[in-house]
Design a protein around this motif. Structure first.
Motif, PDB file in Angstrom:
ATOM      1  N   LEU A 182       4.900  10.699   2.355  1.00 12.98           N
ATOM      2  CA  LEU A 182       4.801   9.448   1.604  1.00 12.98           C
ATOM      3  C   LEU A 182       4.899   8.276   2.566  1.00 12.98           C
ATOM      4  N   PHE A 183       4.002   7.298   2.394  1.00  9.37           N
ATOM      5  CA  PHE A 183       3.972   6.124   3.259  1.00  9.37           C
ATOM      6  C   PHE A 183       3.867   4.876   2.376  1.00  9.37           C
ATOM      7  N   LEU A 184       4.870   4.013   2.467  1.00 11.38           N
ATOM      8  CA  LEU A 184       4.894   2.759   1.721  1.00 11.38           C
ATOM      9  C   LEU A 184       4.841   1.612   2.730  1.00 11.38           C
ATOM     10  N   SER A 185       3.854   0.711   2.558  1.00 11.42           N
ATOM     11  CA  SER A 185       3.634  -0.373   3.527  1.00 11.42           C
ATOM     12  C   SER A 185       3.505  -1.711   2.806  1.00 11.42           C
ATOM     13  N   PRO A 186       4.625  -2.362   2.496  1.00 10.30           N
ATOM     14  CA  PRO A 186       4.539  -3.741   1.978  1.00 10.30           C
ATOM     15  C   PRO A 186       4.267  -4.724   3.124  1.00 10.30           C
ATOM     16  N   GLN A 187       3.442  -5.731   2.840  1.00 10.68           N
ATOM     17  CA  GLN A 187       3.128  -6.766   3.822  1.00 10.68           C
ATOM     18  C   GLN A 187       3.319  -8.137   3.168  1.00 10.68           C
ATOM     19  N   THR A 236       0.851  -1.183   0.000  1.00  9.29           N
ATOM     20  CA  THR A 236       0.000   0.000   0.000  1.00  9.29           C
ATOM     21  C   THR A 236       0.890   1.237   0.000  1.00  9.29           C
ATOM     22  N   ILE A 237       0.636   2.140  -0.897  1.00  8.67           N
ATOM     23  CA  ILE A 237       1.360   3.409  -0.914  1.00  8.67           C
ATOM     24  C   ILE A 237       0.328   4.532  -0.785  1.00  8.67           C
ATOM     25  N   ARG A 238       0.583   5.427   0.170  1.00 16.13           N
ATOM     26  CA  ARG A 238      -0.308   6.549   0.407  1.00 16.13           C
ATOM     27  C   ARG A 238       0.500   7.841   0.417  1.00 16.13           C
ATOM     28  N   ALA A 239      -0.184   8.934   0.156  1.00 18.13           N
ATOM     29  CA  ALA A 239       0.478  10.236   0.123  1.00 18.13           C
ATOM     30  C   ALA A 239      -0.451  11.286   0.725  1.00 18.13           C
ATOM     31  N   ASN A 240       0.149  12.203   1.478  1.00 16.26           N
ATOM     32  CA  ASN A 240      -0.532  13.410   1.957  1.00 16.26           C
ATOM     33  C   ASN A 240       0.078  14.606   1.228  1.00 16.26           C
ATOM     34  N   ILE A 241      -0.736  15.368   0.570  1.00 13.21           N
ATOM     35  CA  ILE A 241      -0.260  16.496  -0.225  1.00 13.21           C
ATOM     36  C   ILE A 241      -0.949  17.760   0.269  1.00 13.21           C
ATOM     37  N   TYR A 242      -0.160  18.833   0.510  1.00 13.12           N
ATOM     38  CA  TYR A 242      -0.690  20.097   1.023  1.00 13.12           C
ATOM     39  C   TYR A 242      -0.308  21.232   0.073  1.00 13.12           C
TER      40      TYR A 242
END
Length: 933
Positions: A342-347, A329-335
């Motif tokens: 940036l958050f990368l969460s492999p499981q 899962t890759i997520r991003a917060n942009i302002y």
């Protein structure tokens, strides 16, 4: 001499003709009778089947043909027909006699009926069954049921038409006008209910009117649904929703839909509606995923607003499945002001082998603009988290685990929407491998550890740490015990060995030279020898001998610098060793006392007190005299005793020889009360008032000064299983210098206060309790507890941590309305006297706080929640958050306010409860960083 008789040839001819006639009648008659068996059987046999198999199947079909009414099964074969008069049944029966053996050959050549099906149909009805023979139809009334292969149908009335093989099912109304017996169809994993169902057995196609079905969390309704295969449907005027009401609170409507079971639904133009009111917006087409399990797709963002960062989109991301065991899962917060996260969460997870995952985070924060009072220079922070767990069944005797959490000093402070993490200043990591050998007393542990303080920005890394132990063995014990063992057979020897490496650095001044300068290593070996002697009456005696050896890589010398008026530290690197031995003898016993109450009406029946005193004698020679030295510590000329190994991984050994007498007194207190749940007079139960309380101290008979050790006090209790209490304190029996806090060579009772037994130097108190009301639905609460228990036992560490983070980020989405109210309270107090960094004296550090969290139902559908921390020392709320939630059946309304803390926020959101549409939310959020200057 022969006798002759006269033979009548006419009689012989008559007898022969009679025998031939009887033979013809018998054989031909039997053949004709056997033809009637085949005539009575059903004509459902394929042409390529053998005659023997065909006859077997036909016989079974005839035997299975039964009719029942009033709770009796009705088994009828749809294609069981009587042949017309012009139907022919060629039968070849011949008897051939060879060598007195008879061989029988039966051959069938049948034509199949056009309305033949390939399996029997089972019927059942509670009221009655009506056979319409001319029209070849069957009617089943009241709780009718039909089963054909994997197809089952229940309805109030079912009609079967044998020529067309068409089944029709519909409901009826009772005397009150309520519709009963709504048709319910099920085949494999497909199930639905309809007002009317028409189904063809031969083509396995059907048409339904007013159909309700469920696919995962999605409830689907269609005015007309056409089934063309077990997995493909077409619907007209369909409705999609996650609300389980017949008239849902919200839905998506489409005129034409194609369904593929457990996969996807594709529609034409689709529009939403709320409370049956159409919303004037829509889409030209709709795609509704119905496939269960993992699937790749986009993750929708959540809009937020911040005065320091600008308008932002949080949570914008993408989920990707990678093979059978991985996903990411890759997520991003942009302002809008330029910040981004940036958050990368492999499981990964392989059942019965291992599981784990990574969390890689990068934050680029730009708070405010130059000239603003809350402006902060741009900062870049990152975090690396990794957790791994090896299934115990994968490799018996071996375990491997990892829990890594490394971050820059400001990462937790800027992390959004997690106030608990904003106050976390300590990060730790551990990677460990353990190995034990079956049938052998050896254990090996290899680990890498890390700890850091985000305030001081200091990192300490241990790589690797090795531990090897040998459990106690008895070298003089016989392999086969015969009789009572000898005293020397209980002599046990063990070994404990550890090896450590460590280097330190500051994240603001990281360099290779710094790693080399701060690198340390050390090792310690310990060989304890113990002997279990026979019990001497009430006393248990246990002698012990211990030998320890410690290896060091550095020695530290403190020198007073008159120019700077500070202590300078000189480090000498090399190999140094220190050894220590001790001899001990322990005596222990237990004393019991019971106080019985004679009042029969009293709820308290008795008090029971258990005392466990332990007396120990030990001797330790002075093997560390060359490690200690005296050095000036301030400009007044005051001196302090130092050990040259203070600051190493294992620390220095104690100074001087000791002939120590140690004493420990442990107690527990129980109460026997009447059991109110048991009505018998003798029914009682035990209540633990105090789990343990006592003290420990010692006296060194060979010490030149301060022979009496400090008193250590402790208390543990779980009063009435409601209040958890833990407390401990250290009391020194010596007087303290009022200016510096150092001990004097005088006992406290030798001063002006003769009744003083000592002074507290450190202590702690921790009290916690929980109150909550009884659940509204006991059964629902037990099911919830069972689910949580299974999740804790079977879930991986990563799954549990992700769930906790989800609850922490969105507490309003996990509100339990089944508990009307709950309250958790905890109080903690810690104080200690610690030596100042400049060795000028001692200072007392005191910290005490109250933590609270609770919730209560304002109404049946409104719940209020709150949690916070109150610092008693500063008399301020360090953290506080409150929220209010509204249960809208299939929707959830929540308002969250965090007015105090580093991360202050306000949010209001409304979203479906279903996990399928959780991201379909209406949200308004604002937050603000309240950072210290």
């Amino acid at each position: 001499m022969y006798k002759r008789c006269k033979v009548n040839y006419k009689s012989v001819l008559f007898a022969a003709l009679t025998l031939l006639l009887l033979y013809g009648l018998t054989v031909e008659g039997r053949s004709a009778f056997r033809v009637q068996d085949y005539f009575l059987q059903a004509l459902t046999i394929s042409g390529n089947e053998s005659s023997a198999a065909t006859a077997t199947k036909k016989a079974a079909a005839v035997e299975g043909k039964t009719l029942r009414t009033k709770q009796q099964s009705i088994n009828v074969l749809l294609n069981d027909t009587v042949p017309k008069t012009n139907d022919t049944l060629p039968v070849v029966d011949s008897l051939r006699k060879k060598d007195s053996l008879v061989t029988k050959v039966d051959t069938f050549d049948l034509k199949l009926s056009k309305d033949t099906i390939d399996a029997p149909v089972e019927f059942e009805a509670e009221d009655s069954m009506v056979l319409d023979i001319p029209n070849k139809q069957i009617y089943l009334y009241n709780k009718a049921s039909v089963k054909f292969k994997d197809v089952s149908l229940d309805a109030s009335v079912i009609r079967l038409d044998q020529p067309t093989q068409l089944l029709t099912a519909y409901s009826t109304k009772d005397s009150a006008g309520k519709r009963v017996g709504v048709p319910a169809f099920k085949q494999a994993e497909s199930a639905f209910t309809s007002d009317t169902i028409r189904y063809n057995f031969k083509t396995q196609r059907g048409l339904t009117i007013g159909t309700y079905t469920q696919e995962g969390e999605m409830f689907i309704y269609g005015e007309k649904v056409k089934r063309i295969s077990p997995t493909v449907f077409f619907a007209e005027k369909a409705r999609f929703t996650v609300c389980n009401y017949d008239t849902p609170h919200f839905a998506f409507k489409a005129k034409k839909v194609k369904f593929i079971s457990n996969n996807i639904a594709v529609t034409g133009s689709v529009r939403p509606e709320v409370e049956n009111i159409p919303i004037p917006i829509g889409l030209p087409f709709g795609i509704f995923p119905m496939k269960q399990g993992r699937r790749t797709g986009l993750l929708p963002p959540q809009p937020v607003a911040n005065d320091q960062l600008g308008f932002g989109l949080e949570g914008l991301g993408y989920y990707k499945t990678i093979g059978e065991y991985w996903d990411a899962t890759i997520r991003a917060n942009i302002y809008s002001y330029g910040s981004y996260n940036l958050f990368l969460s492999p499981q990964y997870r392989k059942r019965y082998r291992y599981s784990g995952g990574f969390n890689l985070s990068y934050m680029n924060n730009k708070i405010g603009f130059k000239g603003d009072p809350d402006y902060r220079p741009p900062s870049r922070n990152f975090s690396i988290q990794w957790n791994h767990a090896l299934d115990g069944k994968a490799r018996p005797g071996q375990t491997f685990s990892a829990n890594v959490n490394v971050a820059t000093s400001l990462f937790n402070r800027f992390f959004p929407s997690n106030a608990v993490q904003n106050f976390n200043n300590t990060l730790t990591s551990s990677i460990a491998y353990q190995r034990s050998w079956a049938g052998k007393p050896f254990n090996l542990t290899v680990s890498a550890n890390h700890n850091q303080n985000t305030n001081t920005k200091l990192f300490n890394v241990n790589l690797p740490d090795v531990g090897f132990t040998m459990n106690t063995i008895y070298p003089f014990q016989k392999k086969e015990m015969v009789g009572a063992p000898k005293w020397y057979e209980k002599l046990g020897v063990a070994y404990n060995g550890t090896f450590k490496n460590q280097f330190s650095f500051y994240d603001t001044a990281f360099s290779l030279r710094q790693l080399i300068d701060t690198f340390q290593w050390g090792a310690r070996h310990s060989v304890p020898i113990q002997l279990s002697l026979p019990q001497l009456g009430p006393l248990q005696v246990g002698p012990a001998i211990s030998f320890d050896e410690t290896w060091y890589a550095q020695e530290f010398f403190r020198k007073w610098n008159p120019a700077t008026k500070k202590l300078d530290t000189i480090v000498n690197k090399g190999f140094y060793a220190a050894r220590q031995m001790s001899f001990g003898l322990n005596f222990s016993t237990a004393l019991f006392g019971t106080l019985n109450f004679k009042n029969k009406n009293s709820n308290v029946k008795a008090l029971r007190h258990v005392v466990r005193p332990t007396l120990g004698l030990s001797y330790r020679p002075n093997m560390a005299r060359d490690q200690w030295y005296t050095e000036q510590v301030d400009s007044t000329g005051r001196t302090y005793r130092f050990n040259k190994f203070d600051g190493s991984l294992y620390g220095g050994l104690a100074e001087g020889q000791s002939g120590f007498i140690s004493f420990t007194l442990d107690n527990n207190l129980e109460m026997k009360v009447r059991d109110k749940k048991d009505t018998s007079e003798s029914a009682t139960k035990k209540v633990r008032l105090i789990d343990g309380f006592g003290l420990s101290t010692g006296y060194n008979m060979l010490a030149d000064s301060f022979p009496l050790s400090d008193f250590n006090l402790y208390l543990r209790s779980n009063l009435f299983e409601k209040i958890s209490l833990t407390a401990g304190a250290n009391v020194t029996p010596y007087q303290l210098d009022k200016t510096t806090g150092f001990r004097k060579q005088l006992y406290t009772w030798q001063g002006g206060d003769k009744f003083s037994l000592g002074r507290f130097t450190s202590g702690f108190v921790s009290v916690s309790t929980q109150f909550k009301s009884k659940p509204k639905d006991e059964k629902k609460e037990k099911e919830k507890q069972e689910i949580e228990k299974n999740r804790r036992n079977n879930g991986t560490y990563d799954e549990q941590s992700r769930e906790l983070n989800a609850i922490r980020r969105n507490p309003n989405e996990f509100v339990d309305f089944n508990i009307p109210w709950s309250l958790n309270l905890s109080y903690s107090l810690n104080f200690t006297r610690q030596l100042k960094r400049d060795y000028s004296g001692f200072e007392t550090v005191l910290a005490q706080s109250i933590n609270f969290n609770g919730d209560f139902n304002l109404t049946e559908k409104w719940k209020m929640q709150g949690s916070g921390t109150f610092d008693i020392q500063t008399r301020k709320l360090q953290y506080f958050t409150t929220s209010i939630s509204r249960d809208l059946h299939c929707w959830q309304l929540s308002i969250n306010v965090t007015p105090i803390g580093i991360y202050r926020s306000f949010s209001i959101s409304i979203n479906p409860k279903s996990a399928l549409l959780r991201d379909l939310r209406i949200n308004r959020s604002r937050f603000f960083y309240n950072l210290p200057q």
